[in-house]
Design a protein around this motif. Structure first.
Motif, PDB file in Angstrom:
ATOM      1  N   LYS A 189      26.411  15.070  51.077  1.00 50.20           N
ATOM      2  CA  LYS A 189      26.627  13.621  51.056  1.00 50.20           C
ATOM      3  C   LYS A 189      27.217  13.179  49.715  1.00 50.20           C
ATOM      4  O   LYS A 189      28.144  12.361  49.662  1.00 50.20           O
ATOM      5  CB  LYS A 189      25.304  12.886  51.322  1.00 50.20           C
ATOM      6  CG  LYS A 189      25.471  11.363  51.427  1.00 50.20           C
ATOM      7  CD  LYS A 189      24.200  10.673  51.904  1.00 50.20           C
ATOM      8  CE  LYS A 189      23.262  10.421  50.765  1.00 50.20           C
ATOM      9  NZ  LYS A 189      22.145   9.514  51.154  1.00 50.20           N
ATOM     10  N   ARG A 190      26.704  13.737  48.629  1.00 44.13           N
ATOM     11  CA  ARG A 190      27.192  13.381  47.295  1.00 44.13           C
ATOM     12  C   ARG A 190      28.669  13.765  47.137  1.00 44.13           C
ATOM     13  O   ARG A 190      29.477  12.989  46.631  1.00 44.13           O
ATOM     14  CB  ARG A 190      26.340  14.083  46.229  1.00 44.13           C
ATOM     15  CG  ARG A 190      26.765  13.817  44.790  1.00 44.13           C
ATOM     16  CD  ARG A 190      25.944  14.652  43.814  1.00 44.13           C
ATOM     17  NE  ARG A 190      25.967  16.077  44.130  1.00 44.13           N
ATOM     18  CZ  ARG A 190      26.994  16.875  43.839  1.00 44.13           C
ATOM     19  NH1 ARG A 190      28.063  16.404  43.234  1.00 44.13           N
ATOM     20  NH2 ARG A 190      26.947  18.157  44.153  1.00 44.13           N
ATOM     21  N   LYS A 191      29.026  14.959  47.606  1.00 42.60           N
ATOM     22  CA  LYS A 191      30.422  15.414  47.516  1.00 42.60           C
ATOM     23  C   LYS A 191      31.347  14.489  48.324  1.00 42.60           C
ATOM     24  O   LYS A 191      32.458  14.163  47.893  1.00 42.60           O
ATOM     25  CB  LYS A 191      30.552  16.844  48.052  1.00 42.60           C
ATOM     26  CG  LYS A 191      30.009  17.919  47.132  1.00 42.60           C
ATOM     27  CD  LYS A 191      30.224  19.277  47.785  1.00 42.60           C
ATOM     28  CE  LYS A 191      29.644  20.407  46.956  1.00 42.60           C
ATOM     29  NZ  LYS A 191      29.775  21.704  47.662  1.00 42.60           N
ATOM     30  N   ILE A 192      30.882  14.101  49.510  1.00 39.87           N
ATOM     31  CA  ILE A 192      31.684  13.230  50.369  1.00 39.87           C
ATOM     32  C   ILE A 192      31.903  11.877  49.695  1.00 39.87           C
ATOM     33  O   ILE A 192      33.023  11.356  49.657  1.00 39.87           O
ATOM     34  CB  ILE A 192      30.996  13.039  51.741  1.00 39.87           C
ATOM     35  CG1 ILE A 192      31.046  14.341  52.546  1.00 39.87           C
ATOM     36  CG2 ILE A 192      31.656  11.912  52.538  1.00 39.87           C
ATOM     37  CD1 ILE A 192      30.181  14.330  53.798  1.00 39.87           C
ATOM     38  N   GLN A 193      30.837  11.307  49.146  1.00 40.56           N
ATOM     39  CA  GLN A 193      30.928   9.963  48.566  1.00 40.56           C
ATOM     40  C   GLN A 193      31.757   9.925  47.290  1.00 40.56           C
ATOM     41  O   GLN A 193      32.218   8.851  46.891  1.00 40.56           O
ATOM     42  CB  GLN A 193      29.519   9.411  48.317  1.00 40.56           C
ATOM     43  CG  GLN A 193      28.793   9.081  49.612  1.00 40.56           C
ATOM     44  CD  GLN A 193      27.362   8.604  49.395  1.00 40.56           C
ATOM     45  OE1 GLN A 193      26.769   8.835  48.343  1.00 40.56           O
ATOM     46  NE2 GLN A 193      26.804   7.937  50.394  1.00 40.56           N
ATOM     47  N   GLN A 194      31.984  11.077  46.675  1.00 43.29           N
ATOM     48  CA  GLN A 194      32.840  11.113  45.494  1.00 43.29           C
ATOM     49  C   GLN A 194      34.287  10.780  45.838  1.00 43.29           C
ATOM     50  O   GLN A 194      35.007  10.218  45.016  1.00 43.29           O
ATOM     51  CB  GLN A 194      32.779  12.506  44.838  1.00 43.29           C
ATOM     52  CG  GLN A 194      31.513  12.747  44.036  1.00 43.29           C
ATOM     53  CD  GLN A 194      31.422  14.180  43.523  1.00 43.29           C
ATOM     54  OE1 GLN A 194      32.195  15.049  43.919  1.00 43.29           O
ATOM     55  NE2 GLN A 194      30.477  14.424  42.636  1.00 43.29           N
ATOM     56  N   ILE A 195      34.716  11.112  47.038  1.00 45.00           N
ATOM     57  CA  ILE A 195      36.118  10.914  47.413  1.00 45.00           C
ATOM     58  C   ILE A 195      36.302   9.920  48.562  1.00 45.00           C
ATOM     59  O   ILE A 195      37.365   9.314  48.706  1.00 45.00           O
ATOM     60  CB  ILE A 195      36.784  12.270  47.774  1.00 45.00           C
ATOM     61  CG1 ILE A 195      38.296  12.136  47.890  1.00 45.00           C
ATOM     62  CG2 ILE A 195      36.174  12.889  49.038  1.00 45.00           C
ATOM     63  CD1 ILE A 195      39.011  11.779  46.620  1.00 45.00           C
ATOM     64  N   MET A 196      35.257   9.690  49.378  1.00 36.37           N
ATOM     65  CA  MET A 196      35.376   8.817  50.549  1.00 36.37           C
ATOM     66  C   MET A 196      34.520   7.559  50.398  1.00 36.37           C
ATOM     67  O   MET A 196      33.372   7.630  49.968  1.00 36.37           O
ATOM     68  CB  MET A 196      34.920   9.549  51.814  1.00 36.37           C
ATOM     69  CG  MET A 196      35.838  10.653  52.290  1.00 36.37           C
ATOM     70  SD  MET A 196      37.216  10.011  53.251  1.00 36.37           S
ATOM     71  CE  MET A 196      38.165  11.531  53.455  1.00 36.37           C
ATOM     72  N   TYR A 197      35.114   6.431  50.771  1.00 38.21           N
ATOM     73  CA  TYR A 197      34.377   5.164  50.864  1.00 38.21           C
ATOM     74  C   TYR A 197      34.558   4.646  52.287  1.00 38.21           C
ATOM     75  O   TYR A 197      35.673   4.653  52.814  1.00 38.21           O
ATOM     76  CB  TYR A 197      34.942   4.158  49.862  1.00 38.21           C
ATOM     77  CG  TYR A 197      34.467   2.729  50.067  1.00 38.21           C
ATOM     78  CD1 TYR A 197      33.339   2.245  49.405  1.00 38.21           C
ATOM     79  CD2 TYR A 197      35.151   1.860  50.914  1.00 38.21           C
ATOM     80  CE1 TYR A 197      32.907   0.924  49.585  1.00 38.21           C
ATOM     81  CE2 TYR A 197      34.723   0.547  51.104  1.00 38.21           C
ATOM     82  CZ  TYR A 197      33.610   0.086  50.447  1.00 38.21           C
ATOM     83  OH  TYR A 197      33.177  -1.216  50.627  1.00 38.21           O
ATOM     84  N   GLY A 198      33.482   4.216  52.907  1.00 38.52           N
ATOM     85  CA  GLY A 198      33.581   3.708  54.272  1.00 38.52           C
ATOM     86  C   GLY A 198      33.080   2.286  54.388  1.00 38.52           C
ATOM     87  O   GLY A 198      32.072   1.918  53.776  1.00 38.52           O
ATOM     88  N   ASN A 199      33.801   1.478  55.175  1.00 37.91           N
ATOM     89  CA  ASN A 199      33.344   0.114  55.464  1.00 37.91           C
ATOM     90  C   ASN A 199      33.999  -0.326  56.770  1.00 37.91           C
ATOM     91  O   ASN A 199      34.845   0.379  57.315  1.00 37.91           O
ATOM     92  CB  ASN A 199      33.676  -0.838  54.315  1.00 37.91           C
ATOM     93  CG  ASN A 199      32.651  -1.968  54.189  1.00 37.91           C
ATOM     94  OD1 ASN A 199      32.285  -2.585  55.185  1.00 37.91           O
ATOM     95  ND2 ASN A 199      32.198  -2.216  52.963  1.00 37.91           N
TER      96      ASN A 199
END
Length: 498
Positions: A364-374
């Motif tokens: 999850k941490r790796k994903i959130q470093q490059i991806m933002y979702g809304n």
């Protein structure tokens, strides 16, 4: 070479991966290694044409295709006969830090043309390279845009038939008309009572159904796919991320090595994943902003690490994103976990059996470093269309409006003012009723599709997209409708298999 996201299949060549479409034992093909470009090479792209960039990048992934074959595929796909803009993906400056990358100047007015104009050429060569003598049948599940783009790309290609399944009454009227008026002796279109996920899940099940495939083989038929589950569909989408960045460099709007954001209206996760592959190849990216409508399964996943499809499916005014199972997320997870096939198997089994899965904290941490979702809702989508037209005299389709609204949410949340490119995935004419309603605050009552197209052209000042002209003069050639459980038997009927 290409490997399976579930570590359950032998390595294959690029041609084999493109011919197969997806891994026969379940899973998706990904490149064994992602090639990395030097900063100098990326800088020099600013002096190259779209086709030159495409040839260079394709040659890094298609080792069993010759340079002359790749060059021929590129020139057949990207030319001014197929596209109405010489740059193919023009970049429009909206304000000081926001740019719109128009990906809809191809024959069907949607971004899928960027890949589906070249995939037939890749696949035809792949069939020859792998020694296939059977007829190849392409199965396509579409939420609206892939269907027509694939039909148009494969129309009358020798040795190939294409069958497209779409959610009946779950796409725009223009999308349905585009598909059902498709000519070609080898094209078939079937409406399915259900949603896109029903179409996609059933088609994927057929690909992994050994008994069904054996029955087809006995009748001289092999299956392939034109959905973004096929690597040959995903690969061409990497190109326009490099091309748009190069355009900003050429204009002097960014400096060499400067990081940018990309905002991508996202359903099946293919388009945004292609951008991520470009980033892994060296493209300077700060953040990928994944924009969803009210079917916000990806937003929730990026924020919580839990992917949960057990929710109400909503039909919205951005129907190409009305998806609850994003197939290409599997590829992204495989890459982000350093090719951990066991994790992918467990997560995909959980999704199939329980309807959800949850990634570990490190992932999850790796994903959130490059991806933002809304996400945004239908009313906000319409408001953005109206405000953008009033402020900039620029007409958005509903999907691009979702992206712009989510980008606005991102800025308010992060205060990030990096230069940002928004993927515009469809011409506003493809969703004319929703766009007109947003611009005029009026619902179209007793107005034909063609009257709406004409009215939108007058209000926006845009010429009607060449791919949508004279649709009203074309006969409806495809009228089949079925239940999702009838899809296998419909395929047999179409292929005349008893």
């Amino acid at each position: 070479m290409y490997i399976s996201t579930r570590s359950n299949y032998n390595k294959v060549t690029a041609a084999e991966a493109i011919k197969l479409g997806m891994v026969p034992t379940g899973g998706l093909f990904v490149p064994e290694n992602i090639p990395v470009l030097s900063a100098e090479k990326i800088k020099n792209f600013k002096d190259k044409s779209y086709n030159d960039i495409a040839q260079e990048i394709f040659s890094l992934y298609l080792h069993d295709y010759t340079q002359s074959e790749i060059k021929e595929c590129v020139s057949k796909a990207y030319n001014t006969t197929n596209f109405d803009d010489v740059s193919f993906t023009p970049l429009v400056k909206l304000n000081d830090h926001t740019y719109i990358m128009e990906l809809w100047h191809g024959p069907t007015a949607a971004f899928k043309d960027m890949a589906l104009q070249i995939l037939p050429h890749f696949l035809s060569l792949a069939i020859k390279k792998t020694g296939v003598e059977n007829e190849v049948v392409i199965l396509v599940a579409t939420s609206g845009d892939t269907g027509k783009a694939a039909l148009e790309g494969f129309k009358d290609v020798p040795g190939i038939r294409i069958i497209t399944f779409y959610p009946y009454k779950g796409v725009s009227k223009i999308q349905e008309l585009q598909m059902n008026t498709t000519e070609g002796e080898n094209t078939y279109v079937v409406g399915v009572h259900g949603n896109f996920d029903d179409c996609q899940t059933t088609v994927k099940e057929i690909f992994s159904n050994e008994e069904f495939k054996q029955m087809l083989l006995e009748n001289g038929i092999e299956l392939s796919s034109a959905n973004s589950i096929n690597w040959g569909r995903l690969l061409p989408q990497i190109i326009y991320y490099f091309a748009s960045y190069s355009e900003l460099l050429k204009k002097g709007d960014i400096k060499e090595g400067e990081k940018v954001n990309f905002v991508v209206p996202t359903g099946n996760f293919g388009n945004i994943l292609a951008g991520w592959y470009a980033h892994k190849m060296g493209l300077p990216v700060n953040k990928f902003i994944c924009a969803s409508n009210e079917n916000k399964v990806l937003t929730d996943f990026f924020q919580t690490g839990k992917y949960d499809k057990r929710r109400e499916f909503k039909k919205t005014n951005s129907p190409s994103m009305d998806i609850l199972v994003s197939s290409n997320l599997e590829r992204f997870l495989y890459e982000i976990t350093d090719h951990d096939g066991d994790k992918i198997n467990n997560w995909m089994n959980d999704l199939n059996n329980q309807g959800y899965f949850e990634v570990d904290e490190d992932t999850k941490r790796k994903i959130q470093q490059i991806m933002y979702g809304n996400f945004t809702n239908e009313e906000q989508t319409k408001n953005v269309i109206k405000e953008t037209f009033e402020n900039y005299k620029y007409t958005l389709d509903t999907h691009t409006a979702v992206a712009l609204k989510v980008y606005d949410n991102y800025i308010k949340e992060t205060k990030d003012k990096s230069k940002t490119i928004i993927d515009s995935t469809a011409s506003p004419f493809k969703f004319n009723e929703a766009v007109l309603e947003a611009l005029t605050n009026k619902t179209r009552i007793n107005q034909s599709e063609y009257e709406s197209l004409d009215q939108l052209s007058k209000i926006s000042g845009l010429n009607l997209h060449f791919g949508l002209k004279d649709l009203d003069k074309k006969p409806i050639l495809h009228k089949k409708v079925c239940k999702k459980e009838e899809i296998p038997s419909i395929i047999k009927d179409i292929l005349n298999i008893k």
